[in-house]
Design a protein around this motif. Structure first.
Motif, short mmCIF file in Angstrom:
data_model
loop_
_atom_site.label_atom_id
_atom_site.label_comp_id
_atom_site.label_asym_id
_atom_site.label_seq_id
_atom_site.Cartn_x
_atom_site.Cartn_y
_atom_site.Cartn_z
N ALA A 11 -2.89 -7.16 -8.17
CA ALA A 11 -3.84 -6.39 -7.77
C ALA A 11 -3.40 -4.63 -7.81
CB ALA A 11 -4.05 -6.60 -6.29
N LEU A 12 -2.04 -4.62 -7.79
CA LEU A 12 -1.63 -3.08 -8.03
C LEU A 12 -1.62 -2.82 -9.55
CD1 LEU A 12 1.51 -2.86 -5.86
CD2 LEU A 12 -0.43 -1.57 -5.82
N MET A 40 1.15 2.21 -1.33
CA MET A 40 0.67 3.46 -0.43
C MET A 40 0.95 4.75 -1.59
SD MET A 40 -0.05 2.48 2.37
CE MET A 40 -0.25 3.91 3.08
N ALA A 41 1.53 4.62 -2.32
CA ALA A 41 1.77 5.78 -3.49
C ALA A 41 0.46 5.92 -4.28
CB ALA A 41 2.89 5.46 -4.42
N ARG A 48 5.03 7.96 3.28
CA ARG A 48 4.98 6.36 3.80
C ARG A 48 5.46 5.48 2.56
NH1 ARG A 48 0.38 4.77 6.96
NH2 ARG A 48 1.49 5.59 8.65
N ALA A 49 5.16 5.84 1.30
CA ALA A 49 5.29 5.20 0.15
C ALA A 49 7.04 5.32 -0.20
CB ALA A 49 4.62 5.77 -1.11
N LEU A 80 8.56 12.57 -8.12
CA LEU A 80 8.06 13.62 -9.15
C LEU A 80 6.68 13.88 -8.77
CD1 LEU A 80 8.88 14.49 -12.12
CD2 LEU A 80 7.86 12.70 -12.94
N VAL A 81 5.92 12.98 -8.48
CA VAL A 81 4.52 13.20 -7.95
C VAL A 81 4.36 14.14 -6.89
CG1 VAL A 81 2.41 11.98 -7.01
CG2 VAL A 81 3.85 11.22 -8.89
#
Length: 183
Positions: A11-12, A40-41, A48-49, A80-81
């Motif tokens: 799914a991810l 979560m990311a 949270r991620a 990084l994000v």
């Protein structure tokens, strides 16, 4: 891996973080924590991620070095994000080496591209350019070829080489289409 973990991972990979969460939301084992962190990311809850991925890394046993290395790569991507450029580059390099040593070429390449993107963000363009030149994206899956070309475009833009940047962006677009990445 059990069937719920496998289904959540699929799914991810398909871009369905809610579907992944539906399968592992109530589980606290290491693989479920890692998948929840990645979900979560993808949903944008980076705080949270990061916590979930760190918990997963701690929950994997000492013999699960590849899984822990993948968690380090995931945490580096979240940092990084988040534009947190203080995360330890040495930890990412160690994770990359572990992944390569265990034959996980795709995640090792992903770690390299994270390091490259970090170099671009902190203005170490020459170092990024040398590192990129040493990589051959031909054998990589389309999503990583997309990242390769976007990094090449970023370097070209910083060097004010507009034709090279335009060509790299065109190659990135083709790779993104091949990977079915939504633009």
């Amino acid at each position: 891996m059990d069937s719920l973990i496998t289904a959540a991972a699929r799914a991810l990979a398909a871009g369905d973080p809610l579907g992944a969460l539906n399968r592992v939301a109530l589980r606290d084992d290491a693989p479920a924590l890692a998948l929840r962190g990645i979900a979560m990311a993808q949903l944008g809850d980076l705080v949270r991620a990061k916590a979930l991925v760190r918990s997963a890394a701690r929950a994997f046993g000492p013999k699960e070095t590849v899984a822990r290395a993948r968690c380090v790569v995931a945490e580096a991507e979240i940092a990084l994000v988040s534009r947190d450029l203080t995360w330890p580059a040495k930890a990412l390099e160690a994770a990359r080496a572990t992944l390569e040593a265990h034959g996980d070429r795709v995640n090792a390449a992903h770690a390299r591209y994270l390091a490259l993107r970090r170099l671009l963000l902190i203005g170490r363009i020459e170092e990024a350019e040398q590192m990129l030149a040493a990589l051959d994206p031909a054998a990589l899956p389309a999503p990583l070829r997309t990242i390769h070309e976007l990094v090449a475009a970023g370097i070209a833009l910083r060097r004010l080489h507009t034709k090279a940047a335009r060509a790299a962006l065109a190659r990135a677009d083709r790779a993104a289409r091949a990977a079915r990445i939504r633009r």
